[in-house]
Each structure stands twice: as structure tokens, then as C-alpha cells.
Design an enzyme around this catalytic site. Structure first.
Site, PDB file in Angstrom:
ATOM      1  CG  HIS A 194       3.893 -43.028  23.300  1.00 33.14           C
ATOM      2  ND1 HIS A 194       5.142 -42.471  23.442  1.00 33.14           N
ATOM      3  CD2 HIS A 194       3.165 -42.559  24.329  1.00 33.14           C
ATOM      4  CE1 HIS A 194       5.160 -41.676  24.497  1.00 33.14           C
ATOM      5  NE2 HIS A 194       3.981 -41.722  25.063  1.00 33.14           N
ATOM      6  CB  CYS A 235       1.057 -49.097  27.048  1.00 37.20           C
ATOM      7  SG  CYS A 235      -0.124 -49.262  28.389  1.00 37.20           S
ATOM      8  CG  HIS A 284       1.293 -38.093  21.708  1.00 37.89           C
ATOM      9  ND1 HIS A 284       1.319 -39.454  21.875  1.00 37.89           N
ATOM     10  CD2 HIS A 284       1.969 -37.567  22.774  1.00 37.89           C
ATOM     11  CE1 HIS A 284       1.966 -39.744  22.982  1.00 37.89           C
ATOM     12  NE2 HIS A 284       2.374 -38.600  23.557  1.00 37.89           N
ATOM     13  CD  GLU A 326      -1.998 -43.019  23.180  1.00 34.92           C
ATOM     14  OE1 GLU A 326      -3.216 -43.264  23.218  1.00 34.92           O
ATOM     15  OE2 GLU A 326      -1.384 -42.496  24.127  1.00 34.92           O
ATOM     16  CB  CYS A 340      -4.631 -44.866  30.505  1.00 35.92           C
ATOM     17  SG  CYS A 340      -3.715 -45.530  31.851  1.00 35.92           S
ATOM     18  CB  SER A 346       5.575 -36.410  28.938  1.00 42.09           C
ATOM     19  OG  SER A 346       4.458 -37.071  29.453  1.00 42.09           O
ATOM     20  CB  SER A 347       0.812 -36.231  25.710  1.00 42.67           C
ATOM     21  OG  SER A 347      -0.522 -36.361  25.999  1.00 42.67           O
ATOM     22  CG  ASN A 348       1.042 -38.857  31.764  1.00 41.48           C
ATOM     23  OD1 ASN A 348       1.442 -38.185  32.702  1.00 41.48           O
ATOM     24  ND2 ASN A 348       0.435 -40.012  31.881  1.00 41.48           N
TER      25      ASN A 348
HETATM   26 FE1  F3S Z   1      -0.189 -47.165  29.306  1.00 47.24          FE
HETATM   27 FE2  F3S Z   1      -1.675 -45.588  30.713  1.00 47.24          FE
HETATM   28 FE3  F3S Z   1       0.868 -45.562  31.012  1.00 47.24          FE
HETATM   29  S1  F3S Z   1      -1.897 -46.037  28.626  1.00 47.24           S
HETATM   30  S2  F3S Z   1       1.687 -46.113  29.081  1.00 47.24           S
HETATM   31  S3  F3S Z   1      -0.483 -47.243  31.459  1.00 47.24           S
HETATM   32  S4  F3S Z   1      -0.449 -43.827  31.002  1.00 47.24           S
END
Ligand code: F3S
Length: 837
Positions: free
Chosen positions: A71, A93, A121, A123, A193, A221-223
Site C-alpha cells: 500500500h 505497488c 486506510h 494507502e 487500479c 482488506s479495503s479491496n
Molecule cells: Fe496494486 Fe491494484 Fe493490487 S493497486 S496492489 S494492483 S489492487
């Protein structure tokens, strides 16, 4: 019952990259992660079990290498790592890095950064660390039109995992605000992303057509959380579980359509486990095996890429170990360093940079962790082979870099291909150590090219010879005697050093290395030294250039007479000892002699009894001749000066005793001196002593008895000299200061011309010349009155003494005096003083 799994489920590129990097490094290094590497407890727990703990404070690193989480972290963390001297591996990332760059630019341009995402978060905290003025909004519900001012400049970024549909709504709202606020400067950066957007879109679709939706992942996890919300909005029976084991199978009905997706930080084994279980469940329920394996489903996601494909990609990130490439596919590609270049010493961060668009060769569609393995060097080699074939046919030289030494020659990387260079072909002359060529770039001729046998042989023998000839012609057309040239010492021999002037070697003979005597060439220069030298001779026919290293500096003897005036107290280093004294180096190239009699106040049998080579000594200059390159020194006088102390004042006028016409042997002996000088002598012994004085080229006035005896043997002419003195009526004067001889001279008077001629006015070292000289001149002038003219002689190299007499009114004539009688043979200038009658 049916089961459908999202093709985009599981590790994204950024997470896979971070986990792979840390897992590999942990096998050989002590590591820790600053905060959880990714938001998945199963993964971080696994790393912890491998000895990679999570630390929340850098002071807890305890010397371990720190892995930066995917992050990202605020900019200040890097500074803190440097301050603490901690090594780190950056697993941020590349997509997050892009946002850091936008935030940094926004700050440097004085803009306000608007961040849309979860303020808590990591990030977002990391992004805040790069921003100047910044605001965070969780979503549209928090945003108000009055937050955006007409005179404001705003950059808008989104958390990488932000819901893409909400992103679109916010963009539309912002565009509306912008349109209604003239002057408002607002730039929206789409930083959501791509992998997230695809994953969310696919999850939404699957959720819509499913009765039950399973989301695999860590709730923190936010995702994963966003994925769950999207699915929940589209499928009421959506469940978020960390592993499939947590899922209550009994809630399922035989007719359910089951969908499954996984967050970006959910490891492949968790997803695989779920797929296997759900596939078995469906098969059992339906009585047939119609499920796909996890690998098959994953491969299906990559249908548009095949091993061996050549595709275009954009470089996203370059580290010393690998290059990340965006291929426009589900997964990004990785080029390992060894697939960028054949040169193990190559710095790939200098070969590629983010933004470069390159052709790449697909080595493997899936390396087992979802990455596409790529090669750049295969493409380069293919292109290079075509160019090499052309160069071979056209006989055109091509550039290459020598990368390794092998049996019988070296390997060069020429246009991405490995070429063998036989040792005879590496140069036009024998190269003893081929290792010295490693890493160097040259032009080569392609000597053999066989594509089918993959045989490539190159060489530069002819090219090197031609280059040398060209360089030689050019150098000889420019070089001139007297010119100062620069070069590198290419070889050292016993007789001198060869200097490469850029294709032609010039020679500096050992005698031209320094003004001082050089024993060994390597004492002054060694191979590889860069030098500046003066050209002393050029012979184009023989191809020879003679150089001088000392020629670029002034001969120190040119200024020695001014620098080392008679009477000056100076410091030097004993350079060598000889039976008659010690040579002292006053500076590079300027040696003076301390005669054995001037070493100490007592009798010295051998110089080495008193001095050692390398010893630093204080000495008084007693005689100097720049032309003859001779300086006489007295350590004894320096010792006397030291003894007299700083308060000593030179006696003047009546304090000086002048003795005329009496042998002073006794008086001198009583003061510890054998003899000073003879005044109107009538004894053979006294004359012999005078002869000894004349003999001594360093004008040593104080001579030991043994030396006198020695010289009596050697100089039988002493008696004759004595007679001459008597016949010509010379008189000798001695000045004593505090019962010690201080100055003396021999005087001859011509009654007809009334000229007094001072044969030699010698002032003992350590006494200032002018006062004593004056007293003596006054004294003998009184003896011969009326004196009309005084002549005296001064050594032509002794500028300081000449200047001193000129101050007393003497004029220097051009007349050289070689013999004034009395046995004095000199090579002096006559100086003249006319007295008033
Ligand atoms: Fe990077 Fe997208 Fe994964 S920003 S960490 S590739 S969810």
C-alpha cells in the site's frame, strides 16, 4: 447446482509481486515488514512463520531489512530508514507509486490534493505523506460544492480500490461543479487500479446471475470489503469468508447458482481450496464432473497471450532485479534482470525507465503466481542477429562490450548476441591480462557468422591497428617541442616511463622525471597515472616522442640563490651521507652540502656518527651558487644560533675585535678551533693551514689538525703559495666576536694606485654579513690610508651577497677575477668602491 468462479479472483499483480519478493528474500536475509505487507492475515501469518515479523515502529527493525508494504508509506518513512541506516526493499505497488508521484507534483505546484477513499486506510495515509494541502472524502455524500473555490487549483485522486461505478458518479459531479464555477481549475486523475475495476465489474456480473455469492478474503482488506459490498448490492445471499472452511454449506439449496470471487490479497491456495470444494460439491450434487480446475480457469483468463508471442508493453517500474511491464492484459508482465541483458554487471535501471514502450517476448504466460514472464533480450538478440548478418556481409564494424573472459579469448555482447573474440583478435598487440578488458566497449569486425550453428566470431586486430595509425598521424601533426601534453602512464621500465598520448607512447626518461635524483621510476609514477609532461623532442620518422615530467615545473636552482640567501636559517632532510659530509635536501631538486667540519662544534670523524639519512636538520646557508647548483650549509652555525638564542643581537662597531698580522693559532685553539686564518705568516705550518683552506671548495675556514696534516701531504705547493703571499705583500684580517672567529679576508694593497683589493671576504655562517664586512673594511682602510679604491670579489652566483655590497656602495663590474694572488683562485665578479679623497 452450478458454480461459477470469477476469472479475476485472487492476488493482483501488486500483491503477488510484494509476496513473491518478500518470500524469496526471506530465504536468504533477515527481513521484517513495516506494517502488514498486504491486508490478509493468512499471508502475513505465513510470513511471520517464515521469520518475517510485522513491525509498527522502525526502531523495532533490529537491523533487519525492512519490506515496505504494497500500500506504500509516506515519504518521511524513507528518510527515517536512511537516518537509521536501515536497508529496505520497496514492495509498494507501482499503481500506488503513480499516485505518490501525482501527490508530490501537486504539492510542488502548490495545488490542493483531493483524495477520495478511506482516510484510515494505509494507502491513503501514505498518499497524504507526499501531499501538500490535502483533503480526504470517503465519497460523494461528504462532498459539498462550496468546498471548491473559483480561484483554487485541485488535483483529484482515488484510492486504487475505489468502486469504479462510484468513481464515475464522483467524476460527473465534479465536472458539473467545474462547469458551474468559472475559474475553478480541477484535474481528475483516474487512479482506480485497472485490476480492481475489472475484478469489481466481473464480481457485479456474477453476483447478478447468482443465488449465492461467496467472497473470499480478509475483512480488513479495503479491496475485499468493496467487493463484498458490490456483490451484496447485486445478490442478497452474499457471504464474506476468510477461507471456504468458514462457509456454512447447509445454507445452500440443490438448485442454487453459486458464484465465487476473491479479494486482491487473497492467496491462490485459499482460492484453490474453495474452487476444489465447490467443484466437488456441485459434482456430487449433480452426479457429473463438469467443473474446471482452478488452473484451467486461471489459464482461461489469459487466453489472449501465448508463450512465444511478441507483444508491445509499457514499462511501469524498474528495480535493480526486475522490470514490471503493463501488457494491457489481466496480469502485468515481469522481465527478470537476466532477461533484460546478457551482461551480469548491467544496471537495468539505466537501460529501461517507466514509460518506455518496448517489444517483449512471452516466455511463460503464468509463472504459477499469476505473472507473465517476459524477455527483452530475446527480442534484442533477434533484431541484433539481422544487423550482425548485415555487418558481416558489408564488412562494417559494430560496437560491442566485452563481458567475460573465456578459454582462448573473451566474449563480447554485440547487439544482444554473444560473440567470441579470440585472444589474438582483442588488440593489435599482445594483451597479457584479458580481465583488464572486461566491461570495455570497442568496435569489432564480424569475422564469422553462421546463424544455423549460432556461431559468431568477431575481432578488432585490424581496427585497432588502423585506429593507432590514425591517432599517430594526428598526434605527430600536432605535437611540438615545448608543448605540454597530457597522457596516461602505459608502461614503466627501469630507464623511464612510457606515456600513452592517445595512440602513441612518449617516453619520459628517468632523468626527466624530477629535478632531484630518482632512484626508481616507480618512486615517481606508476602504471595508470595521469600525467602532464613537456615535449622535449619529436622524431616522426622513428615515431618517437621524448617527454619531461620535470619540464612542466621550473628548475628550482633558478630561484635557489634568492630563496637560500647566505646567512639564512633553513630546514632540510638528510638525503645521503658521504665521507666528507652530508647532502641535505632543501626542496625537491635542491640539495646542499654540510661539510664534515660544519656538522658539529666538536670534531666529527664520520658524518654517520652525527647524522642519519632522513633526519630533519636546521642549517645555515653559508654559500650559494644557482649556476653551479651548489649550496653550502652549516649545521654547526645553526646550533650556534640556537645556543645564542632569539635575543642575540649582532655586535657592531667597537665590539668587534679585528686582529691583524698575528698568528691566532693559540687563541683559536683555546676556543676549541684548530685555526682560523694566518696573518702575515712566516711559518710553514701556518701556510699549510691556509692552503688547506684554499683547497676546500666549500670555503671551510675551520679545519682540524688531522685534515691539515692530510692536506700537507696532498698540497706540496703550499710553501710556494706562502712565498707568493709574502712577496706580494698580502695581509690577512680576522674579525672575532666574543673570541670566536666571525669573518676574515685577505688584502693586497697597491701603493701606487692606492687600491685595496680584498681577495675574499668571508663571514662565518650565523653572523650577519653586512655589519662585520663594514667593520673589517673600515679597519683595513685605516691601515692603508689614503685608500682611493676598494676592490673585492664576490662569487657570481651569490646574488644575495652582491646585493648586500651594493647597499654599502659597491658597484659590480663585468670583470671576472680568477687570481688575485695570495693563492686565491676564484671565479668571482670584481666589485668596486670609490672612496672620497
Ligand atoms: Fe496494486 Fe491494484 Fe493490487 S493497486 S496492489 S494492483 S489492487
Amino acid at each position: 447446482m452450478t458454480f461459477e468462479m470469477a476469472k479475476t479472483a485472487g492476488f493482483c499483480f501488486g500483491v503477488a509481486r510484494a509476496v513473491r519478493t518478500v518470500t524469496e528474500l526471506s530465504a536468504c536475509e533477515r527481513l521484517c515488514t513495516y506494517g502488514p505487507l498486504i491486508n490478509n492475515r493468512i499471508v502475513t501469518g505465513g510470513l511471520e512463520a517464515r521469520g518475517v515479523p510485522v513491525i509498527d515502529d522502525l526502531s523495532g527493525a533490529d537491523g533487519a531489512k525492512v519490506a515496505i508494504r504494497s500500500h506504500g508509506v509516506p515519504e518521511s518513512v524513507y528518510a527515517e530508514l536512511d537516518r537509521l541506516g536501515l536497508e529496505y526493499v520497496d514492495c509498494t505497488c507501482p499503481d500506488v507509486k503513480k499516485i505518490h508521484a501525482i501527490a508530490g507534483k501537486s504539492r510542488s505546484e502548490g495545488h490542493t490534493l483531493i483524495i477520495i477513499g478511506d482516510a484510515g486506510h494505509p494507502e491513503i495515509k501514505g498518499i497524504m505523506g507526499y501531499a501538500g494541502e490535502a483533503r480526504v472524502y470517503a465519497g460523494l455524500e461528504e462532498m459539498r460544492p462550496e468546498d471548491f473555490h473559483a480561484d483554487g487549483v485541485y488535483d483529484v485522486v482515488f484510492q486504487t480500490t475505489y468502486d469504479k461505478s462510484k468513481f464515475s458518479a464522483i467524476c460527473a459531479w465534479l465536472e458539473k461543479i467545474k462547469a458551474g464555477t468559472p475559474g475553478l481549475n480541477l484535474t481528475i486523475h483516474d487512479t482506480v487500479c485497472g485490476a480492481t475495476a475489472k475484478r469489481q465489474a466481473e464480481a457485479r456480473e456474477i453476483a447478478r446471475r447468482s443465488d449465492v455469492m461467496i467472497v473470499l478474503g480478509d475483512a480488513s482488506s479495503s479491496n475485499t470489503d468493496k467487493l463484498y459490498r458490490i456483490c451484496k448490492e447485486n445478490c442478497e445471499r452474499t457471504y464474506l469468508v476468510e477461507t471456504i472452511k468458514e462457509f456454512q454449506l447447509n445454507i445452500l439449496h440443490p438448485s442454487d447458482k453459486i458464484g465465487l470471487t476473491a479479494g486482491a490479497s487473497t492467496p491462490p491456495e485459499i482460492t484453490k481450496e474453495a474452487v476444489e470444494l465447490m467443484s466437488d460439491l456441485v459434482n456430487n450434487n449433480n452426479g457429473v464432473n463438469n467443473s474446471q480446475s482452478f488452473e484451467e480457469m486461471l489459464d482461461e483468463a489469459l487466453v489472449t497471450l501465448h508463450t512465444g508471442d511478441i507483444v508491445k508493453g509499457t514499462v511501469i517500474q524498474v528495480t535493480p532485479a526486475d522490470v514490471s511491464v503493463n501488457l494491457g492484459y489481466k496480469s502485468d508482465g515481469i522481465i527478470m534482470k537476466s532477461e533484460v541483458s546478457d551482461d551480469p554487471a548491467a544496471d537495468i535501471t539505466k537501460i529501461l525507465k517507466p514509460g518506455d514502450v518496448i517489444d517483449v517476448f512471452v516466455v511463460r504466460v503464468n509463472d504459477g503466481e499469476g505473472n507473465v514472464l517476459l524477455s527483452k533480450k530475446k527480442i534484442d538478440a533477434q533484431k541484433g542477429m539481422m544487423e550482425l548478418e548485415e555487418a558481416f556481409q558489408n564488412k562494417t564494424p559494430v560496437e560491442g562490450k566485452i563481458t567475460e573472459v573465456v578459454k582462448g579469448g573473451v566474449i563480447a555482447n554485440i547487439k544482444g548476441a554473444r560473440a567470441f573474440i579470440p585472444s589474438k583478435q582483442v588488440s593489435d598487440r599482445y594483451v597479457e591480462d584479458l580481465e583488464t578488458l572486461k566491461g570495455k566497449t570497442f568496435d569489432f569486425n564480424i569475422l564469422e557468422f553462421d546463424r544455423s550453428k549460432r556461431r559468431l566470431v568477431a575481432g578488432r586486430r585490424e581496427l585497432a591497428a588502423a585506429e593507432k595509425e590514425r591517432a599517430k598521424t594526428e598526434i605527430f601533426s600536432k605535437v611540438e617541442v615545448g608543448q605540454i601534453v597530457k597522457g596516461k602512464v602505459s608502461r614503466v621500465a627501469a630507464f623511464g616511463a612510457f606515456v600513452d598520448l592517445g595512440g602513441v607512447d612518449g617516453l619520459i626518461h628517468i632523468s626527466e622525471l624530477a629535478w632531484s635524483r630518482v632512484r626508481k621510476v616507480t618512486d615517481v609514477v606508476k602504471e595508470g597515472d595521469e600525467v602532464e609532461a613537456a615535449v622535449v623532442a619529436v622524431d616522426p620518422e622513428k615515431g618517437k616522442i621524448s617527454l619531461s615530467l620535470r619540464g612542466v615545473t621550473q628548475d628550482p636552482w633558478k630561484t635557489a640563490a634568492e630563496k637560500y640567501a647566505v646567512g639564512a636559517l633553513v630546514e632540510g632532510k638528510v638525503a645521503r651521507l658521504v665521507p666528507f659530509g652530508a647532502f641535505v635536501e632543501l626542496e625537491d631538486g635542491v640539495d646542499g652540502l654540510i661539510h664534515i667540519s660544519q656538522i658539529a662544534n666538536h670534531r666529527v670523524a664520520k658524518p654517520e656518527d652525527e647524522l642519519t639519512v632522513g633526519q630533519t636538520v636546521q642549517v645555515v646557508v653559508t654559500e650559494v651558487s644557482g649556476e653551479a647548483k651548489k649550496i653550502s650549509l652549516s649545521k654547526r652555525a645553526a646550533d650556534d644560533l640556537a645556543e645564542r638564542g632569539a635575543d642575540y643581537e649582532e655586535p657592531v662597531g667597537e665590539e668587534i675585535d679585528i686582529f691583524v698580522g698575528e698568528p691566532l693559532v693559540e687563541a683559536a685553539e683555546s676556543d676549541g678551533y684548530e685555526i682560523m686564518v694566518v696573518l702575515e705568516p712566516d711559518e710553514v705550518e701556518a701556510v699549510a693551514k691556509l692552503a688547506a683552506e684554499i683547497w676546500n671548495e666549500y670555503y671551510t675556514p675551520l679545519i682540524g689538525k688531522e685534515q691539515v696534516d692530510y692536506m700537507l701531504d696532498k698540497f706540496q705547493s703550499a710553501v710556494a703559495i706562502y712565498k707568493q703571499i709574502k712577496e706580494e705583500g698580502c695581509r690577512y684580517y680576522l674579525a672575532e666576536v666574543a673570541h670566536k672567529p666571525a669573518a676574515y679576508c685577505a688584502v693586497k694593497f697597491d701603493p701606487e694606485t692606492r687600491v685595496v683589493f680584498l681577495s675574499k671576504l668571508y663571514v662565518e655562517a650565523g653572523f650577519r654579513q653586512r655589519g662585520l664586512a663594514k667593520a673589517m673594511i673600515e679597519n683595513f682602510a685605516a691601515d692603508y690610508e689614503p685608500v682611493k679604491t676598494i676592490w673585492l670579489t664576490v662569487n657570481k652566483g651569490n646574488a644575495g651577497t652582491i646585493a648586500a655590497y651594493e647597499k654599502m656602495g659597491f658597484k659590480t663590474t663585468d670583470e671576472l677575477v680568477t687570481d688575485i694572488g695570495g693563492g686565491y683562485v676564484m671565479d668571482d665578479y670584481k666589485m668596486e668602491l670609490e672612496l672620497e679623497e
